[in-house]
Design a protein around this motif. Structure first.
Motif, PDB file in Angstrom:
ATOM      1  N   PHE A  13      -1.357  -6.279   0.259  1.00 19.91           N
ATOM      2  CA  PHE A  13      -1.353  -5.153  -0.625  1.00 19.91           C
ATOM      3  C   PHE A  13      -2.589  -4.221  -0.290  1.00 19.91           C
ATOM      4  O   PHE A  13      -2.511  -2.805  -0.055  1.00 19.91           O
ATOM      5  CB  PHE A  13      -1.436  -5.267  -2.072  1.00 19.91           C
ATOM      6  CG  PHE A  13      -1.732  -4.101  -2.871  1.00 19.91           C
ATOM      7  CD1 PHE A  13      -0.832  -3.126  -3.152  1.00 19.91           C
ATOM      8  CD2 PHE A  13      -2.958  -3.980  -3.773  1.00 19.91           C
ATOM      9  CE1 PHE A  13      -0.953  -1.904  -3.959  1.00 19.91           C
ATOM     10  CE2 PHE A  13      -3.208  -2.956  -4.376  1.00 19.91           C
ATOM     11  CZ  PHE A  13      -2.370  -1.872  -4.566  1.00 19.91           C
ATOM     12  N   SER A  14      -3.785  -4.856   0.259  1.00 17.06           N
ATOM     13  CA  SER A  14      -5.129  -4.155   0.382  1.00 17.06           C
ATOM     14  C   SER A  14      -5.550  -4.162   1.704  1.00 17.06           C
ATOM     15  O   SER A  14      -6.549  -3.829   2.321  1.00 17.06           O
ATOM     16  CB  SER A  14      -6.218  -4.762  -0.553  1.00 17.06           C
ATOM     17  OG  SER A  14      -6.388  -6.278  -0.410  1.00 17.06           O
ATOM     18  N   ARG A  15      -4.515  -4.357   2.821  1.00 18.32           N
ATOM     19  CA  ARG A  15      -4.897  -4.560   4.079  1.00 18.32           C
ATOM     20  C   ARG A  15      -4.902  -3.157   4.895  1.00 18.32           C
ATOM     21  O   ARG A  15      -5.817  -3.223   5.555  1.00 18.32           O
ATOM     22  CB  ARG A  15      -3.752  -5.294   4.930  1.00 18.32           C
ATOM     23  CG  ARG A  15      -3.827  -5.454   6.429  1.00 18.32           C
ATOM     24  CD  ARG A  15      -2.837  -6.479   7.098  1.00 18.32           C
ATOM     25  NE  ARG A  15      -3.198  -7.713   6.338  1.00 18.32           N
ATOM     26  CZ  ARG A  15      -2.335  -8.916   6.540  1.00 18.32           C
ATOM     27  NH1 ARG A  15      -1.309  -8.572   7.153  1.00 18.32           N
ATOM     28  NH2 ARG A  15      -2.799  -9.956   6.107  1.00 18.32           N
ATOM     29  N   THR A  16      -4.407  -1.953   4.325  1.00 16.34           N
ATOM     30  CA  THR A  16      -4.631  -0.764   5.103  1.00 16.34           C
ATOM     31  C   THR A  16      -6.141  -0.289   4.824  1.00 16.34           C
ATOM     32  O   THR A  16      -6.671  -0.191   4.060  1.00 16.34           O
ATOM     33  CB  THR A  16      -3.828   0.166   4.665  1.00 16.34           C
ATOM     34  OG1 THR A  16      -2.499  -0.173   4.590  1.00 16.34           O
ATOM     35  CG2 THR A  16      -3.905   1.493   5.283  1.00 16.34           C
ATOM     36  N   ARG A  70      -2.060   4.887  -3.155  1.00 11.39           N
ATOM     37  CA  ARG A  70      -0.915   4.854  -2.879  1.00 11.39           C
ATOM     38  C   ARG A  70       0.625   4.405  -3.632  1.00 11.39           C
ATOM     39  O   ARG A  70       1.376   4.806  -3.707  1.00 11.39           O
ATOM     40  CB  ARG A  70      -0.655   4.164  -1.197  1.00 11.39           C
ATOM     41  CG  ARG A  70      -1.694   4.828  -0.348  1.00 11.39           C
ATOM     42  CD  ARG A  70      -1.343   4.298   0.968  1.00 11.39           C
ATOM     43  NE  ARG A  70      -1.659   2.776   1.201  1.00 11.39           N
ATOM     44  CZ  ARG A  70      -2.899   2.318   1.378  1.00 11.39           C
ATOM     45  NH1 ARG A  70      -3.852   3.310   1.677  1.00 11.39           N
ATOM     46  NH2 ARG A  70      -3.123   1.070   1.377  1.00 11.39           N
ATOM     47  N   ASN A 107     -10.634  -0.502   0.454  1.00 14.01           N
ATOM     48  CA  ASN A 107      -9.045  -0.452   1.009  1.00 14.01           C
ATOM     49  C   ASN A 107      -8.254  -0.785  -0.207  1.00 14.01           C
ATOM     50  O   ASN A 107      -6.969  -0.224  -0.431  1.00 14.01           O
ATOM     51  CB  ASN A 107      -9.151  -1.495   1.618  1.00 14.01           C
ATOM     52  CG  ASN A 107      -9.704  -1.498   3.170  1.00 14.01           C
ATOM     53  OD1 ASN A 107     -10.174  -0.328   3.493  1.00 14.01           O
ATOM     54  ND2 ASN A 107      -9.868  -2.571   4.008  1.00 14.01           N
ATOM     55  N   THR A 108      -8.721  -1.386  -1.070  1.00 14.84           N
ATOM     56  CA  THR A 108      -7.926  -1.894  -2.449  1.00 14.84           C
ATOM     57  C   THR A 108      -7.890  -0.568  -3.302  1.00 14.84           C
ATOM     58  O   THR A 108      -6.822  -0.264  -3.801  1.00 14.84           O
ATOM     59  CB  THR A 108      -8.638  -2.735  -3.277  1.00 14.84           C
ATOM     60  OG1 THR A 108      -8.869  -3.962  -2.481  1.00 14.84           O
ATOM     61  CG2 THR A 108      -7.673  -3.393  -4.356  1.00 14.84           C
ATOM     62  N   ALA A 158      -5.064   1.504  -1.662  1.00 12.06           N
ATOM     63  CA  ALA A 158      -4.067   1.124  -1.832  1.00 12.06           C
ATOM     64  C   ALA A 158      -3.267   1.261  -3.391  1.00 12.06           C
ATOM     65  O   ALA A 158      -2.114   1.508  -3.574  1.00 12.06           O
ATOM     66  CB  ALA A 158      -3.744  -0.432  -1.814  1.00 12.06           C
TER      67      ALA A 158
END
Length: 534
Positions: A165-168, A67, A60-61, A64
């Motif tokens: 920040f790393s939630r997606t 992105r 996930n991080t 991020a």
């Protein structure tokens, strides 16, 4: 057993390198072998995370960061004490193809500025404590473009929350690292040399270096819970922790040593393997409360950072009833951590083990450079896939001999079975008349005295004989001992040129780096001003 050809000792050179050549992907593939098992336990809070959840947060991080627009060769700093997000962020940086650098949370502000100027991070991740201590200092370098905050204790709107920040979500099964990572040459991690002789140097470790280190066989061969307090910003801390995690071993971590908390962690979490440095071992042997805690789970210790004396090892075994062995290793940042190591299947009392996988080593005469054979003391020089990718701002050729071996500055010898024995640093050897005195030998002797809590030995300049062996001693609380008692204690056990002719100075604390190495330059500076001898 390592192969020895014409005085050159070869560690195992046969290991698999993944085609993607990305050390982040290499490590998450290892972690995914035990998804449901607990990977990390915060010994101070009891917080846990499984291997599977850890990998999910890593990808996930990494997603991020991608992105955000992270590019190859961008540097991302982690400035924090040991905590869950630290390792997640570090491995994510590697997965994204960027370069990580670890900014030591114990640095002075001058050291922090020096390190930031070396690595020039574009982004920096900070904990609440390091935000409070270093944010303005790092901001004023005008190098960092964006800051991120671990946890929820930092409310500064200029910082982005790590959790946000790393939630997606990123699908782990479909995660792939960048295809343009040249692992042989691309820098994955910038660490800083220990700074025992001056301000730290930036050391570049490649993806290939870290994959080589991660390919070492398991030296413990047992599923023991591992306890560590070594900062992940230094080589011993990060490499030993990654080594245990890639072997699917649960790691219990603390951010600093507090005696009662450390012993309670052993008892509560049933730690079976302790990752230690010599100063910690010495403190445990002199603990007055250890008998109040259940330490029967401890079977092994792995000690690195500096040599451990045999007498200390014997006392440690007496204190821990089920301790089977203290395994030692020897290495440096420039060798990606381990250069030689012991295992439960290969050990010898007093040694620091045999040459580890990915290393090629020789012992050379300091003056002539001639390759030496067994039981001949000389400088350790190294080659191989574990050798670092060079310094930042310093030509590595200055530190190579005519055969391309890196000159470590360490004095060792090896025996007929390939086991290495550490003697001392070249620059730390004390020259008294025609003799050479090893500070670590005298330190080991002084630590045997019941009144001595800690000690550091250096040479005091003398125009007639060169240098006089001089001791700085930290006394145990409530104990009285004189300079003469300690001088006489050593005199009865050593040769004439090794005696403490420079005297004994009593101080409150021995200055050290996080790995346990003594900052002898600070002790030598103390000799230039009055210090207590009583």
């Amino acid at each position: 057993m390592p192969e020895i050809i014409n005085g050159i000792i070869y560690g195992d050179q046969n290991f698999m390198i993944p085609s993607h050549m990305n050390c982040g992907k290499f490590f998450i593939d290892k972690l995914l072998k035990s998804k449901e098992k607990i990977a990390l336990i915060n010994g101070a809070t009891g917080e846990t995370i499984t291997f599977g959840d850890m990998v999910q947060r890593i990808v996930n991080t990494a997603g991020a960061l991608t992105r955000l627009g992270i590019k190859r060769d961008d540097v991302v700093g982690v400035c924090s004490e040991n905590r869950m997000e630290y390792l997640i962020t570090a491995i994510a940086i590697w997965c994204s193809g960027a370069t990580a650098t670890f900014l030591n949370s114990g640095y002075s502000k001058n050291e922090m500025v020096h390190s930031v100027n070396i690595s020039k991070p574009k982004y920096v991740f900070m904990s609440p404590d390091t935000y409070k201590n270093y944010y303005e200092t790092i901001l004023n370098t005008n190098i960092v473009e964006k800051f991120f905050a671990f946890g929820s204790a930092v409310s500064d709107p200029k910082l982005t929350s790590f959790d946000e920040f790393s939630r997606t979500y990123v699908d782990v099964q479909h995660f792939r690292p960048p295809t343009d990572t040249n692992g042989l040459a691309r820098t994955a991690l910038i660490l800083y040399s220990s700074g025992t002789t001056g301000l730290p140097k930036g050391v570049k470790l490649t993806h290939f270096n870290l994959i080589t280190s991660g390919s070492h066989p398991d030296q413990v061969n047992k599923d023991l819970r591992c306890l560590t307090i070594a900062p992940w910003s230094n080589t011993v801390g990060i490499m030993c922790t990654l080594d245990n995690l890639k072997n699917q071993r649960t790691v219990i971590f603390l951010s600093k040593f507090r005696e009662e908390q450390y012993l309670q962690c052993i008892a509560t979490h049933k730690a079976g393997l302790l990752l230690v440095v010599p100063p910690l071992v010495v403190m445990l042997t002199k603990s007055s409360i250890i008998q109040n805690y259940d330490t029967t789970s401890v079977e092994l210790m792995y000690c690195g950072g500096a040599p451990l004396d045999l007498a200390v090892m014997l006392e440690t075994k007496r204190r821990f009833p089920n301790l089977v062995r203290i395994l030692q290793g020897y290495g440096m940042t420039e060798s990606t951590g381990v250069l030689t190591e012991e295992s439960t299947n290969s050990f010898k009392e007093g040694s620091v083990g045999r040459v580890a996988l990915g290393n090629i080593v020789k012992v050379a005469d300091v003056e002539t450079g001639k390759t030496l054979g067994p039981r001949q003391e000389g400088e350790v020089r190294i080659k191989g896939p574990s050798l670092f990718g060079g310094y930042i701002g310093k030509n590595i050729n200055d530190d190579l001999d005519e055969d391309g071996f890196f000159k470590t500055g360490d004095i060792c010898y090896y025996d007929e079975d390939g086991y290495f024995f550490f003697v001392d640093r070249i620059k730390e050897l004390i020259k008294y008349k025609a003799g050479q005195v090893s500070p670590s030998e005298l330190e080991a002797l002084l630590l045997q005295h019941p009144a001595v809590k800690d000690v550091g030995v250096v040479g005091k300049p003398d125009p007639l004989v060169g240098e006089l062996p001089t001791a700085f001693v930290v006394k145990k609380p409530g104990v009285h001992v004189t300079q003469k008692e300690l001088i006489d204690f050593v005199a009865g056990k050593v040769s004439s040129w090794k005696q403490l002719r420079g005297g004994v100075h009593f101080i409150e604390e021995i200055p050290k780096v996080a790995s346990g190495k003594i900052l002898r330059r600070i002790l030598r500076d103390m000799l230039k001003k009055p210090v207590s001898k009583l």
